[in-house]
Design a protein around this motif. Structure first.
Motif, PDB file in Angstrom:
ATOM      1  N   LYS A 111      -5.354 -23.101  44.139  1.00  0.00           N
ATOM      2  CA  LYS A 111      -5.023 -23.038  45.568  1.00  0.00           C
ATOM      3  C   LYS A 111      -5.894 -23.952  46.426  1.00  0.00           C
ATOM      4  CE  LYS A 111      -1.909 -19.847  44.925  1.00  0.00           C
ATOM      5  NZ  LYS A 111      -2.042 -18.486  45.462  1.00  0.00           N
ATOM      6  N   TRP A 112      -7.103 -24.322  45.950  1.00  0.00           N
ATOM      7  CA  TRP A 112      -7.978 -25.150  46.765  1.00  0.00           C
ATOM      8  C   TRP A 112      -8.817 -26.060  45.871  1.00  0.00           C
ATOM      9  CZ3 TRP A 112     -12.116 -22.432  44.835  1.00  0.00           C
ATOM     10  CH2 TRP A 112     -12.003 -21.035  44.746  1.00  0.00           C
ATOM     11  N   ASP A 154     -10.861 -18.054  50.029  1.00  0.00           N
ATOM     12  CA  ASP A 154      -9.473 -17.645  50.283  1.00  0.00           C
ATOM     13  C   ASP A 154      -9.246 -17.381  51.777  1.00  0.00           C
ATOM     14  OD1 ASP A 154      -8.462 -17.883  47.747  1.00  0.00           O
ATOM     15  OD2 ASP A 154      -8.588 -15.751  47.245  1.00  0.00           O
ATOM     16  N   GLU A 156     -10.947 -18.651  54.286  1.00  0.00           N
ATOM     17  CA  GLU A 156     -11.038 -19.924  55.012  1.00  0.00           C
ATOM     18  C   GLU A 156      -9.772 -20.765  54.870  1.00  0.00           C
ATOM     19  OE1 GLU A 156     -15.888 -20.584  54.582  1.00  0.00           O
ATOM     20  OE2 GLU A 156     -14.490 -21.820  53.439  1.00  0.00           O
ATOM     21  N   THR A 157      -9.126 -20.654  53.702  1.00  0.00           N
ATOM     22  CA  THR A 157      -7.939 -21.487  53.448  1.00  0.00           C
ATOM     23  C   THR A 157      -6.633 -20.739  53.693  1.00  0.00           C
ATOM     24  OG1 THR A 157      -8.007 -20.878  51.101  1.00  0.00           O
ATOM     25  CG2 THR A 157      -9.149 -22.900  51.750  1.00  0.00           C
ATOM     26  N   THR A 159      -5.348 -18.384  51.782  1.00  0.00           N
ATOM     27  CA  THR A 159      -4.637 -18.235  50.509  1.00  0.00           C
ATOM     28  C   THR A 159      -5.078 -16.959  49.814  1.00  0.00           C
ATOM     29  OG1 THR A 159      -6.327 -19.503  49.321  1.00  0.00           O
ATOM     30  CG2 THR A 159      -4.452 -20.738  50.192  1.00  0.00           C
TER      31      THR A 159
END
Length: 220
Positions: A111-112, A154, A156-157, A159
């Motif tokens: 995811k990141w 998660d 911060e993004t 997700t």
């Protein structure tokens, strides 16, 4: 009649001569040397990981440590994993060996972007006229802290990561000077801890890449 017989003998002689010349020609086309590979020097890289997982008090195992193949590492009861990595270079002839290595610990998620969570400085050492060299490193993985870091990223993004990994990535460079040639190789024996959530088997850590081997030789 004599002329016919003479003509037949001449034709036969000519054919035999032609066959002989063809045989000589093809015989000279065959190789006069045989090439064969001779091994002058053999070597191997071996990377092995071992670990001891520290558990919280639990009803499942009734003990607070697990070694490889002693049981599943469930995330909720695993506090930390202490990893030992051992590298060995073996060779068949005495060699002047220079070894350079550095190791990264990386947090990865689909995811990141990956995040480096630890790194060791470049280490260099040399040995003269030896058939082997080795080193050992230790890596402490705080499972609780890693899980909190994952949750923070998660958030911060925006997700949700149901599967991520912690990778231990050694980069090992070996230069071995011998009487029959020089070896200059890179060896990268990576170990992966896969953190898996919401699976049919529960939330657990699957560890892959405990053993690595790479072999080679110098041939003439």
């Amino acid at each position: 009649m004599k002329r016919i017989n003479l003509l037949i003998l001449t034709i036969i002689f000519a054919l035999l001569t032609l066959i002989s010349l063809i045989g000589i020609y093809f015989a000279h086309q065959q190789p006069t040397e045989e090439k064969k590979a001779i091994t002058l020097y053999t070597y191997s890289h071996d990377g092995k990981y071992d670990y001891i997982a520290t558990l919280k008090p639990n009803n499942l195992y009734n003990k607070t440590t697990l070694r490889p193949e002693e049981g599943t590492l469930y995330i909720k009861i695993t506090e930390s994993i202490n990893v030992t990595f051992t590298y060995t270079f073996n060779c068949s002839l005495p060699s002047n060996i220079t070894l350079r290595y550095s190791i990264k610990e990386i947090l990865k998620s689909p995811k990141w972007p990956e995040k480096t969570i630890a790194t060791s400085p470049l280490t260099v050492f040399a040995h003269n006229q030896t058939n082997a060299t080795t080193f050992t490193t230790n890596h402490f993985i705080n499972v609780t802290a890693i899980d909190k870091l994952k949750d923070s990223i998660d958030k911060e993004t925006g997700t949700y990561t149901s599967e991520y990994s912690v990778n231990i990535q050694p980069k090992i460079e070996i230069t071995a000077n011998t009487t029959v040639g020089t070896i200059d190789e890179l060896f990268t024996p990576n170990m992966t801890m896969n953190f898996r959530y919401r699976t049919a088997e529960g939330d657990y850590i699957a560890i892959e890449g405990l053993t690595h081997t790479q072999q080679g030789s110098i041939q003439k």
